[in-house]
Design a protein around this motif. Structure first.
Motif, PDB file in Angstrom:
ATOM      1  N   SER A  31      61.896  90.409   8.837  1.00 25.77           N
ATOM      2  CA  SER A  31      60.993  91.465   8.366  1.00 25.77           C
ATOM      3  C   SER A  31      61.101  91.651   6.861  1.00 25.77           C
ATOM      4  O   SER A  31      60.100  91.897   6.174  1.00 25.77           O
ATOM      5  CB  SER A  31      61.292  92.782   9.089  1.00 25.77           C
ATOM      6  OG  SER A  31      61.003  92.685  10.470  1.00 25.77           O
ATOM      7  N   LEU A  32      62.306  91.536   6.323  1.00 22.80           N
ATOM      8  CA  LEU A  32      62.496  91.652   4.871  1.00 22.80           C
ATOM      9  C   LEU A  32      61.718  90.564   4.132  1.00 22.80           C
ATOM     10  O   LEU A  32      61.072  90.814   3.112  1.00 22.80           O
ATOM     11  CB  LEU A  32      63.984  91.561   4.527  1.00 22.80           C
ATOM     12  CG  LEU A  32      64.823  92.795   4.844  1.00 22.80           C
ATOM     13  CD1 LEU A  32      66.304  92.440   4.874  1.00 22.80           C
ATOM     14  CD2 LEU A  32      64.569  93.894   3.814  1.00 22.80           C
ATOM     15  N   ILE A  33      61.778  89.353   4.666  1.00 23.79           N
ATOM     16  CA  ILE A  33      61.047  88.238   4.056  1.00 23.79           C
ATOM     17  C   ILE A  33      59.538  88.425   4.239  1.00 23.79           C
ATOM     18  O   ILE A  33      58.759  88.297   3.286  1.00 23.79           O
ATOM     19  CB  ILE A  33      61.495  86.900   4.660  1.00 23.79           C
ATOM     20  CG1 ILE A  33      62.956  86.596   4.302  1.00 23.79           C
ATOM     21  CG2 ILE A  33      60.571  85.768   4.207  1.00 23.79           C
ATOM     22  CD1 ILE A  33      63.232  86.439   2.819  1.00 23.79           C
TER      23      ILE A  33
ATOM     24  N   VAL B 236      75.684 105.972   2.503  1.00 23.27           N
ATOM     25  CA  VAL B 236      75.839 105.421   3.852  1.00 23.27           C
ATOM     26  C   VAL B 236      74.909 106.189   4.791  1.00 23.27           C
ATOM     27  O   VAL B 236      75.072 107.392   4.998  1.00 23.27           O
ATOM     28  CB  VAL B 236      77.297 105.529   4.347  1.00 23.27           C
ATOM     29  CG1 VAL B 236      77.436 104.862   5.717  1.00 23.27           C
ATOM     30  CG2 VAL B 236      78.255 104.904   3.341  1.00 23.27           C
ATOM     31  N   ILE B 237      73.925 105.480   5.328  1.00 21.01           N
ATOM     32  CA  ILE B 237      72.912 106.109   6.175  1.00 21.01           C
ATOM     33  C   ILE B 237      72.714 105.270   7.437  1.00 21.01           C
ATOM     34  O   ILE B 237      73.277 104.181   7.575  1.00 21.01           O
ATOM     35  CB  ILE B 237      71.576 106.267   5.431  1.00 21.01           C
ATOM     36  CG1 ILE B 237      71.036 104.893   5.009  1.00 21.01           C
ATOM     37  CG2 ILE B 237      71.738 107.179   4.215  1.00 21.01           C
ATOM     38  CD1 ILE B 237      69.658 104.950   4.335  1.00 21.01           C
ATOM     39  N   GLY B 238      71.906 105.806   8.357  1.00 26.92           N
ATOM     40  CA  GLY B 238      71.612 105.073   9.590  1.00 26.92           C
ATOM     41  C   GLY B 238      70.125 105.102   9.891  1.00 26.92           C
ATOM     42  O   GLY B 238      69.392 105.985   9.419  1.00 26.92           O
ATOM     43  N   SER B 239      69.671 104.165  10.696  1.00 24.80           N
ATOM     44  CA  SER B 239      68.240 104.065  11.025  1.00 24.80           C
ATOM     45  C   SER B 239      67.752 105.266  11.826  1.00 24.80           C
ATOM     46  O   SER B 239      66.572 105.620  11.789  1.00 24.80           O
ATOM     47  CB  SER B 239      67.960 102.768  11.786  1.00 24.80           C
ATOM     48  OG  SER B 239      68.804 102.654  12.920  1.00 24.80           O
ATOM     49  N   GLY B 240      68.651 105.911  12.559  1.00 21.27           N
ATOM     50  CA  GLY B 240      68.351 107.175  13.221  1.00 21.27           C
ATOM     51  C   GLY B 240      67.142 107.173  14.130  1.00 21.27           C
ATOM     52  O   GLY B 240      66.933 106.246  14.913  1.00 21.27           O
TER      53      GLY B 240
ATOM     54  N   GLY C 220      60.561  96.215  16.625  1.00 15.38           N
ATOM     55  CA  GLY C 220      60.326  97.556  16.090  1.00 15.38           C
ATOM     56  C   GLY C 220      61.437  98.013  15.165  1.00 15.38           C
ATOM     57  O   GLY C 220      61.192  98.447  14.034  1.00 15.38           O
ATOM     58  N   ILE C 221      62.683  97.900  15.633  1.00 13.68           N
ATOM     59  CA  ILE C 221      63.809  98.338  14.808  1.00 13.68           C
ATOM     60  C   ILE C 221      63.988  97.418  13.604  1.00 13.68           C
ATOM     61  O   ILE C 221      64.425  97.857  12.530  1.00 13.68           O
ATOM     62  CB  ILE C 221      65.111  98.429  15.639  1.00 13.68           C
ATOM     63  CG1 ILE C 221      66.228  99.090  14.825  1.00 13.68           C
ATOM     64  CG2 ILE C 221      65.537  97.068  16.156  1.00 13.68           C
ATOM     65  CD1 ILE C 221      65.912 100.475  14.327  1.00 13.68           C
ATOM     66  N   GLY C 222      63.615  96.158  13.756  1.00 14.73           N
ATOM     67  CA  GLY C 222      63.724  95.218  12.638  1.00 14.73           C
ATOM     68  C   GLY C 222      62.834  95.617  11.474  1.00 14.73           C
ATOM     69  O   GLY C 222      63.263  95.621  10.319  1.00 14.73           O
ATOM     70  N   ILE C 223      61.582  95.981  11.776  1.00 16.14           N
ATOM     71  CA  ILE C 223      60.671  96.377  10.698  1.00 16.14           C
ATOM     72  C   ILE C 223      61.073  97.727  10.118  1.00 16.14           C
ATOM     73  O   ILE C 223      60.916  97.978   8.915  1.00 16.14           O
ATOM     74  CB  ILE C 223      59.200  96.401  11.187  1.00 16.14           C
ATOM     75  CG1 ILE C 223      58.216  96.386  10.010  1.00 16.14           C
ATOM     76  CG2 ILE C 223      58.925  97.573  12.085  1.00 16.14           C
ATOM     77  CD1 ILE C 223      58.130  95.079   9.288  1.00 16.14           C
ATOM     78  N   CYS C 224      61.617  98.604  10.955  1.00 11.25           N
ATOM     79  CA  CYS C 224      62.080  99.912  10.454  1.00 11.25           C
ATOM     80  C   CYS C 224      63.246  99.735   9.485  1.00 11.25           C
ATOM     81  O   CYS C 224      63.268 100.336   8.404  1.00 11.25           O
ATOM     82  CB  CYS C 224      62.503 100.806  11.622  1.00 11.25           C
ATOM     83  SG  CYS C 224      61.124 101.491  12.573  1.00 11.25           S
ATOM     84  N   ALA C 225      64.220  98.923   9.865  1.00  9.84           N
ATOM     85  CA  ALA C 225      65.382  98.690   8.996  1.00  9.84           C
ATOM     86  C   ALA C 225      64.961  98.049   7.682  1.00  9.84           C
ATOM     87  O   ALA C 225      65.443  98.424   6.604  1.00  9.84           O
ATOM     88  CB  ALA C 225      66.404  97.806   9.714  1.00  9.84           C
TER      89      ALA C 225
END
Length: 306
Positions: A25-27, A143-147, A231-236
Motif C-alpha cells: 500500500s505504501l508503494i 508511539v501510536i497504534g492503528s486503533g 483494509g488494515i494495510g491501506i489504513c496503516a
C-alpha cells in the motif's frame, strides 16, 4: 540508477499478509520512501520485498528486504508482527505472548532513531502500543497504534450507503478500545456540518444493527478467506504517509490521552512529530459510560506490564 528516497519506512512482520499489504500500500499510494520489509522469517521477507519491488517501477518509492538494525533507524516503524489468538485461548495469555514478542522486537531495533515514530498494528493494539512505548524508550507522542481507524472506515462506508454521501464527507468514529469495548460516537457524528442523526435517511435506522455489522465484519472476512489484510494495510500506509508528510490529518488512532491517563483509540491530529494534538469529543451519558468501560479495561491490562 535512481537515487534512494531520503525517508524510510520499515514494516516489521512484513513477511506476513498484513505486513505485505501495508508495504504494498505504501508503494501503490506513491509514498516517496524506501520501504523495508523485515521479518524473523528471512525467506518470507525476501519474497514479499521482491514481489512488491516489481510494483514500484513506476512509483517514487522503492522496496527491499531489510534488517532489524536498519529498521531501528527508520523515520516510521510499522509493527504488524505478533501472535494470533488460539481457539479457546484467554485474552490474557495472548497478551503475555505478544508482550514477549514486542519486547524482543524493540530490543532488536536498538538503537532506535530518536525522531522515529512507531505505528503499532498488532493486536490487542491499545495494550501493545502502551507496551511498545515503554519498551522502546520513545516519547508517548511518537508511539501510536492503528486503533479504530479501519472500524471507523467501515462505519463511514455503511453510513454512505444509507445517506448517499461520500464516506470522506461523513465524520463519524468508532472509539475506545479496538475490540470488545469499542463504541460508536453517534453524538459527535456530523455530515455537512449538521448532526448525522438529523439526516432524513437516518430517522428510521437501527443504530445497534449498524454497530453489530461493523463489529462482525472482520469475523465474516476471516470465516470466508482466513484473515483480513487489505483494509488494515491501506489504513496503516495512510497513517504512515501522514507522519512522513506532516499533514496534521485527524485519525481515530491509539494515542496517549492525558486526561484519561492511558492509550486508547481517540481522534488525534498527526504529523512529523507524531501526535500533534488530541481532541475532545462530544459524548452523551451512555457513550460516556462506554468510554469509562474501555478506559478501565485498557488500564487494568496495562498495569500488569509496568
Amino acid at each position: 540508477m535512481a537515487s534512494v528516497p531520503k525517508q524510510r519506512v520499515s514494516v516489521i512482520g512484513g513477511g506476513g499478509n498484513v505486513g505485505a499489504a501495508t508495504a504494498f500500500s505504501l508503494i501503490a499510494k506513491g509514498v516517496p520512501a524506501e520501504v523495508l520489509v523485515v521479518d524473523v522469517v528471512d525467506k518470507a521477507a525476501e519474497g514479499q520485498a521482491l514481489d512488491i519491488s516489481d510494483a514500484a517501477f513506476m512509483m517514487p518509492g522503492i522496496c527491499r528486504k531489510g534488517t532489524f538494525k536498519e529498521a531501528g533507524q527508520s523515520d516510521v516503524i510499522i509493527v504488524t508482527a505478533g501472535a494470533r489468538q488460539q481457539p479457546n485461548e484467554p485474552r490474557s495469555a495472548l497478551i503475555d505472548r505478544n508482550y514477549k514478542i514486542i519486547k524482543s522486537i524493540m530490543d532488536s531495533l536498538q538503537p532506535i532513531k530518536q525522531t522515529a515514530k512507531i505505528l503499532m498494528v498488532s493486536n490487542p493494539v491499545d495494550v501493545l502500543t502502551d507496551i511498545a512505548q515503554k519498551t522502546s524508550g520513545l516519547p508517548r507522542n511518537q508511539v501510536i497504534g492503528s486503533g479504530t481507524y479501519l472500524d471507523s472506515g467501515r462505519l463511514r462506508n455503511a453510513l454512505s450507503e444509507i445517506t448517499g454521501v461520500s464516506p470522506t464527507s461523513i465524520h463519524a468514529y468508532m472509539l475506545g478500545e479496538h475490540g470488545d469495548n469499542q463504541f460508536t460516537g453517534w453524538s459527535s457524528a456530523r455530515i455537512g456540518g449538521r448532526p448525522l442523526l438529523e439526516h432524513p435517511k437516518m430517522k428510521e435506522i437501527d443504530l445497534d444493527k449498524i454497530y453489530e455489522q461493523i463489529q462482525r465484519k472482520a469475523y465474516v472476512i476471516i470465516e470466508a478467506k482466513g484473515s483480513t489484510y487489505y483494509g488494515i494495510g491501506i489504513c496503516a500506509a495512510t497513517i504512515a504517509e501522514a507522519l512522513l508528510n506532516n499533514t496534521n490529518q485527524v485519525f481515530p488512532i491509539v494515542n496517549y490521552v492525558e486526561k484519561f491517563g492511558c492509550y486508547l483509540s481517540w481522534p488525534a491530529a498527526i504529523g512529523c512529530d507524531g501526535v500533534e494534538q488530541s481532541f475532545d469529543v462530544k459524548l452523551d451519558s451512555e457513550e460516556c459510560k462506554k468510554l469509562d468501560s474501555a478506559i478501565n479495561a485498557i488500564k487494568e491490562v496495562c498495569s500488569k506490564y509496568n
